[in-house]
Design a protein around this motif. Structure first.
Motif, PDB file in Angstrom:
ATOM      1  N   GLU A  41       0.731  -1.298  -0.148  1.00 32.89           N
ATOM      2  CA  GLU A  41       0.099  -0.142  -0.221  1.00 32.89           C
ATOM      3  C   GLU A  41       1.034   1.458  -0.026  1.00 32.89           C
ATOM      4  O   GLU A  41       0.353   1.857  -0.521  1.00 32.89           O
ATOM      5  N   SER A  42       1.813   0.744   1.034  1.00 34.89           N
ATOM      6  CA  SER A  42       2.656   2.810   1.093  1.00 34.89           C
ATOM      7  C   SER A  42       3.388   2.764  -0.268  1.00 34.89           C
ATOM      8  O   SER A  42       3.878   3.481  -0.511  1.00 34.89           O
ATOM      9  N   ALA A  43       4.237   1.505  -0.814  1.00 34.08           N
ATOM     10  CA  ALA A  43       4.550   1.604  -2.024  1.00 34.08           C
ATOM     11  C   ALA A  43       3.650   2.305  -3.553  1.00 34.08           C
ATOM     12  O   ALA A  43       4.355   2.787  -4.840  1.00 34.08           O
ATOM     13  N   ARG A  44       2.604   1.555  -3.311  1.00 33.84           N
ATOM     14  CA  ARG A  44       1.244   2.612  -4.423  1.00 33.84           C
ATOM     15  C   ARG A  44       1.077   3.974  -3.672  1.00 33.84           C
ATOM     16  O   ARG A  44       0.951   4.847  -5.146  1.00 33.84           O
ATOM     17  N   ILE A  45       1.553   4.441  -3.082  1.00 28.69           N
ATOM     18  CA  ILE A  45       1.366   6.062  -2.606  1.00 28.69           C
ATOM     19  C   ILE A  45       1.736   6.800  -3.352  1.00 28.69           C
ATOM     20  O   ILE A  45       2.176   7.892  -3.862  1.00 28.69           O
ATOM     21  N   ASP A  46       3.671   5.713  -3.234  1.00 28.32           N
ATOM     22  CA  ASP A  46       4.625   6.601  -3.471  1.00 28.32           C
ATOM     23  C   ASP A  46       4.404   6.401  -5.424  1.00 28.32           C
ATOM     24  O   ASP A  46       5.413   6.632  -4.954  1.00 28.32           O
ATOM     25  N   GLY A  47       3.922   6.001  -5.428  1.00 27.49           N
ATOM     26  CA  GLY A  47       3.378   6.033  -7.336  1.00 27.49           C
ATOM     27  C   GLY A  47       4.077   4.917  -7.855  1.00 27.49           C
ATOM     28  O   GLY A  47       3.935   4.601  -8.683  1.00 27.49           O
ATOM     29  N   ARG A  83       6.529  -2.193 -12.359  1.00 28.93           N
ATOM     30  CA  ARG A  83       7.446  -1.165 -11.393  1.00 28.93           C
ATOM     31  C   ARG A  83       7.021  -1.777 -10.196  1.00 28.93           C
ATOM     32  O   ARG A  83       8.200  -1.786  -8.483  1.00 28.93           O
ATOM     33  N   LEU A  84       5.801  -2.295  -9.725  1.00 27.28           N
ATOM     34  CA  LEU A  84       5.669  -2.925  -8.438  1.00 27.28           C
ATOM     35  C   LEU A  84       6.158  -3.710  -8.260  1.00 27.28           C
ATOM     36  O   LEU A  84       6.917  -3.766  -7.092  1.00 27.28           O
ATOM     37  N   VAL A  85       6.269  -5.157  -8.937  1.00 21.34           N
ATOM     38  CA  VAL A  85       6.279  -6.417  -9.090  1.00 21.34           C
ATOM     39  C   VAL A  85       7.689  -6.038  -8.849  1.00 21.34           C
ATOM     40  O   VAL A  85       8.569  -6.648  -8.307  1.00 21.34           O
ATOM     41  N   ARG A  86       8.211  -6.073  -9.524  1.00 16.83           N
ATOM     42  CA  ARG A  86       9.919  -5.300 -10.545  1.00 16.83           C
ATOM     43  C   ARG A  86      10.746  -4.740  -8.696  1.00 16.83           C
ATOM     44  O   ARG A  86      11.757  -5.545  -8.512  1.00 16.83           O
ATOM     45  N   HIS A  87       9.777  -4.276  -8.480  1.00 20.48           N
ATOM     46  CA  HIS A  87      10.745  -3.317  -7.029  1.00 20.48           C
ATOM     47  C   HIS A  87      10.321  -4.144  -5.598  1.00 20.48           C
ATOM     48  O   HIS A  87      11.810  -3.675  -4.595  1.00 20.48           O
ATOM     49  N   ILE A  88       9.219  -4.359  -5.239  1.00 22.99           N
ATOM     50  CA  ILE A  88       8.899  -4.509  -4.548  1.00 22.99           C
ATOM     51  C   ILE A  88       8.454  -5.778  -4.270  1.00 22.99           C
ATOM     52  O   ILE A  88       8.796  -6.615  -3.240  1.00 22.99           O
ATOM     53  N   ILE A  89       7.705  -6.533  -4.951  1.00 21.91           N
ATOM     54  CA  ILE A  89       6.951  -7.586  -4.766  1.00 21.91           C
ATOM     55  C   ILE A  89       8.506  -8.522  -5.017  1.00 21.91           C
ATOM     56  O   ILE A  89       7.942  -9.760  -3.853  1.00 21.91           O
ATOM     57  N   LEU A  90       8.591  -8.847  -5.991  1.00 24.61           N
ATOM     58  CA  LEU A  90       9.727  -9.784  -6.269  1.00 24.61           C
ATOM     59  C   LEU A  90      11.110  -9.996  -5.179  1.00 24.61           C
ATOM     60  O   LEU A  90      11.065 -11.366  -5.066  1.00 24.61           O
ATOM     61  N   PRO A  91      11.752  -8.838  -4.955  1.00 20.28           N
ATOM     62  CA  PRO A  91      12.630  -8.797  -4.067  1.00 20.28           C
ATOM     63  C   PRO A  91      12.063  -9.468  -2.346  1.00 20.28           C
ATOM     64  O   PRO A  91      13.005 -10.125  -2.149  1.00 20.28           O
ATOM     65  N   LEU A  92      10.668  -9.266  -2.479  1.00 22.55           N
ATOM     66  CA  LEU A  92      10.159  -9.782  -1.474  1.00 22.55           C
ATOM     67  C   LEU A  92      10.150 -11.305  -1.063  1.00 22.55           C
ATOM     68  O   LEU A  92       9.802 -11.944  -0.578  1.00 22.55           O
ATOM     69  N   SER A  93       9.998 -11.647  -2.117  1.00 21.87           N
ATOM     70  CA  SER A  93       9.050 -13.455  -2.374  1.00 21.87           C
ATOM     71  C   SER A  93      11.090 -13.845  -3.356  1.00 21.87           C
ATOM     72  O   SER A  93      10.199 -15.038  -2.874  1.00 21.87           O
ATOM     73  N   LEU A  94      11.601 -13.301  -2.455  1.00 22.59           N
ATOM     74  CA  LEU A  94      13.159 -14.108  -3.245  1.00 22.59           C
ATOM     75  C   LEU A  94      12.983 -15.328  -2.640  1.00 22.59           C
ATOM     76  O   LEU A  94      13.460 -16.609  -2.517  1.00 22.59           O
ATOM     77  N   PRO A  95      12.829 -15.461  -1.467  1.00 22.51           N
ATOM     78  CA  PRO A  95      13.118 -16.738  -0.266  1.00 22.51           C
ATOM     79  C   PRO A  95      12.334 -17.401  -1.106  1.00 22.51           C
ATOM     80  O   PRO A  95      12.901 -19.108  -1.232  1.00 22.51           O
TER      81      PRO A  95
END
Lengths: 296, 288
Positions: free
Chosen positions: A190-196, A201-213
Motif C-alpha cells: 500500500e505504501s509503495a502504491r502511495i509512492d507511485g 514497477r511494483l512487481v519489480r521493486h517491491i514484490i519480487l525482492p520480498l518473494s525471493l526466499p
C-alpha cells in the motif's frame, strides 16, 4: 519428568522400527550401490571386480553423456518454466482474482495429483500424428499447417515432454508461490502504491525482492524433482526417438534391468546423485551471492 | 437526472472492459487445464472407427460402457487396481504408524543425538531412488520375495518414511511442550502419552500426511516397474503403461477407459479433499 521424556528404552521402542526399516531398505542399499560401482555383473550371473572401469566407461559413453545433456537441459528449462509460470499465476491469484481465486487455484492444481502415466498416455494421443490425428495436429491442419510427427523428431519430443510436465505441475508451483506472495504485508504494498509504484514497477521493486526466499525454495525443489524425471519420459516417449530423450534415470534403468549391468547401472545412479547435490549447492551459493549484492 | 442514472452504469462498463483481459486469460487457462481431461472422458466412450475417421471434437455416437467393460475384462484393469490396493494401503499404514512414532521420539522426547538422526532421515528425502534399486533387487531376489507384492510394500514403506518422519516432527514441534509435561506429571507412562496425548493432537496432520503418501505411492511408476516383473503383479500405473504395448495403436477405446478410471479415482478424492491435498502436497515440498 525429564527422565520420562528421555527414557532411552522408550526412544528405542518408538524410533527403533522406523530407523531399522529406513536403514535396511535405504541406507544399506546406498552403501551397497557404491560398492557395485567397482564391480560388473548381476545378481544372476555373479560379479567381477573391475576397479574404476565403470567410471572410465561412463565418461567415454556417448549415450551416457547425451543423457547427462538431456537431463540438464530438461531440468534447467523446466525449472525456469515452472517457477516463472507458477509465479505469474501466483501474482494473478493475489492481485487480480483476489478473494475469488480459490476456485481457479483449486482447478489449476488438479493435474498435479493425476498419475503421470495417465497424463503421459493422454498427451501421447493428444499430439499423435498417425494412425489417427490428435487434436494438436488437427488444429495445425485447420490453420493450414502440415501434420507434424511430434514423436519422430528429438527437439519436438523434447518440447512435448516439457509442455506436458508444465501442464502437470504449474498449479503446484502457483500454490506454493501464492503462499509466499500472499504473506507480503499489505501495508508495504500500500505504501509503495502511495509512492507511485504500480504495475510492473511494483512487481519489480517491491514484490519480487520480498518473494525471493520462496522463489529460491521453489527453484531448489523444482530442480531436484526435474533432475529425477522418470515417469513422464517413460510413458510419453520411452526415451525416443532413438535415445534422444533419455534422461540419466531412464538410462540407469535400461543398463541395469534391460542389459543386466549392475555395476554400470550403479555408476550412472551415483552420477545422478552427484549431479543433484552439485546443482543444489550451486543454486544455494549463487543465491547467497545475489542476496549480498542486493544488500550493498 | 440522466447523468446520475448513467454514471454508475458507465463505471460498471468501464470496470468490465478493464477487467476483460483478465477474464479472457483465466478462461484460456481453465480451458488449457480442463480440455485434455474432457477429451479423455469423451474418448473413453468412442468406438474405434470414431477415433480413426471422426474429427477430434466430435461427441461419442453412443454412451455405452463397452470400453470400460473391455478394459476390465480384456485388459485386466481389475487385477491391476487390486494389486495397487494391496501394495498401497499396508505401506501407508506402516508409514504412518512408524513415522509418527519416530517423529514423536525425535521431537517430543529429549535425548542426545536426536538432531543428527533427524538429519539422517532428511538425507533420504534428497537421494534419488535409483541409488537403492539395484541392491534391493538383489536382496529381494536372494530372499525369494521376487514374484510377490512384498518388495513393493517394503520399498514403499521405507521410501515414504523420511518425508513422513520429517513432517510429523514438524507437526509435533508446533504442539506446546506443556501439554506433554503436564501429562507426565499426571503420571502417564511414555507410551500412553504417545498414544493418548500425542496421536490425537496430530490427528489432522496425520490425515494430511496420509493423503500425501497415498498420491506418491498410488502414482508411483519407478518402483512398481522395477519390482514387478510379471503381468499378474502389475500395479495400475505399470499395467496401464503395458496397455499401450498390448493394444498398441489399435484399440483406443479401452485404453482411454483405462486412463479415465485411473484419473477418476484421484478426481473423486480431490473433489472432497482438495484444500487438504493442496496444503499437504505443498507442505511436503521439501521432497525433491
Amino acid at each position: 519428568m525429564e527422565r520420562l521424556l528421555g527414557n532411552p528404552r522408550a526412544v528405542l521402542v518408538l524410533l527403533g522400527p522406523a530407523l531399522l526399516v529406513y536403514s535396511l531398505v535405504m541406507l544399506v542399499p546406498i552403501v551397497w550401490s557404491l560398492v557395485y560401482t567397482v564391480y560388473e555383473g548381476n545378481a544372476v550371473s555373479g560379479f567381477e571386480f573391475v576397479g574404476i572401469d565403470n567410471f572410465v566407461r561412463f565418461f567415454n559413453d556417448p549415450t551416457a553423456l547425451e543423457a547427462v545433456g538431456f537431463t540438464l537441459r530438461y531440468a534447467l528449462i523446466l525449472t525456469v518454466l515452472q517457477v516463472v509460470v507458477g509465479y505469474a499465476l501466483a501474482l494473478l491469484y493475489v492481485f487480480y482474482l483476489k478473494k475469488a481465486s480459490s476456485l481457479v487455484r483449486t482447478l489449476v492444481f488438479f493435474p498435479v495429483i493425476l498419475p503421470t502415466v495417465a497424463v503421459a498416455l493422454l498427451f501421447r494421443r493428444f499430439f499423435e500424428a498417425a494412425p489417427t490425428e490428435g487434436p494438436i495436429n488437427s488444429i495445425m491442419q485447420f490453420v493450414g499447417l502440415n501434420t507434424f510427427d511430434w514423436f519422430g523428431q528429438p527437439d519436438a519430443s523434447f518440447w512435448v515432454i516439457l509442455m506436458m510436465d508444465l501442464w502437470r505441475s504449474m498449479g503446484f508451483y502457483a500454490v506454493l508461490l501464492y503462499a509466499g506472495v500472499v504473506e507480503i504485508p499489505e501495508d508495504i504494498i500500500e505504501s509503495a502504491r502511495i509512492d507511485g509504484a504500480a504495475g510492473w514497477r511494483l512487481v519489480r521493486h517491491i514484490i519480487l525482492p520480498l518473494s525471493l526466499p520462496v522463489l529460491l525454495s521453489a527453484t531448489i525443489f523444482s530442480i531436484n524433482g526435474t533432475l529425477k524425471v522418470f515417469d513422464s519420459v517413460v510413458a510419453l516417449t520411452n526415451g525416443g526417438p532413438g535415445t534422444s530423450t533419455t534422461p540419466l534415470t531412464v538410462y540407469m534403468f535400461q543398463t541395469s534391468f534391460s542389459f543386466g549391468q549392475y555395476g554400470y547401472g550403479s555408476t550412472v545412479a551415483l552420477m545422478l546423485t552427484v549431479m543433484c547435490l552439485l546443482v543444489t549447492i550451486f543454486i544455494f551459493r549463487a543465491s547467497r551471492r545475489d542476496l549480498t549484492r542486493n544488500d550493498k | 437526472m440522466t447523468t446520475l442514472a448513467v454514471t454508475p452504469f458507465h463505471r460498471r462498463v468501464r470496470t468490465f472492459v478493464r477487467r476483460l483481459p483478465v477474464f479472457i486469460g483465466v478462461a484460456i487457462l481453465l480451458a488449457i487445464v480442463a480440455y485434455p481431461l474432457i477429451w479423455l472422458l469423451l474418448g473413453s466412450f468412442k468406438q474405434q472407427d470414431e477415433f480413426l475417421s471422426e474429427p477430434f471434437w466430435s461427441l461419442p455416437r453412443n454412451w455405452s460402457l463397452d470400453n470400460y467393460t473391455e478394459a476390465f475384462v480384456g485388459g485386466g484393469l481389475g487385477k491391476y487396481i487390486l494389486n495397487s490396493v494391496i501394495a498401497v494401503f499396508p505401506s501407508m499404514f506402516l508409514i504412518l504408524f512408524l513415522g509418527t512414532a519416530a517423529g514423536f521420539a525425535l521431537e517430543v522426547m529429549v535425548w542426545k543425538g536426536r538432531g543428527a538422526v533427524l538429519l539422517v532421515f532428511l538425507a533420504g528425502v534428497m537421494i534419488p531412488l535409483q541409488m537403492i534399486l539395484l541392491p534391493l533387487f538383489t536382496i529381494y531376489f536372494k530372499l525369494h520375495l521376487t514374484g510377490t507384492l512384498w518388495p513393493l510394500i517394503i520399498t514403499y514403506t521405507a521410501t515414504g518414511l523420511p518425508l513422513t518422519v520429517f513432517m510429523m516432527a514438524t507437526f509435533f514441534r508446533a504442539v506446546p511442550r506443556e501439554i506433554f509435561e503436564a501429562a507426565t506429571l499426571d503420571g502417564a507412562n511414555i507410551y500412553r502419552i504417545f498414544w493418548s496425548v500425542g496421536m490425537p493432537l496430530v490427528r489432522n496432520a496425520l490425515f494430511t500426511v496420509a493423503l500425501v503418501q497415498f498420491f506418491f505411492i498410488w502414482n508411483d511408476l519407478l518402483i512398481a516397474l522395477t519390482f514387478t516383473n510379471s503381468q499378474d503383479l502389475r500395479t495400475i500405473q505399470a499395467g496401464l503403461l503395458n496397455f499401450t504395448g498390448q493394444y498398441g495403436a489399435v484399440d483406443y477405446g479401452p485404453m482411454f477407459a483405462g486412463i479415465a478410471v485411473n484419473v477418476v479415482g484421484t478426481l473423486v478424492l480431490y473433489l472432497f479433499l482438495n484444500q487438504k491435498v493442496m496444503k499437504g502436497l505443498t507442505a511436503g515440498s521439501v521432497k525433491g
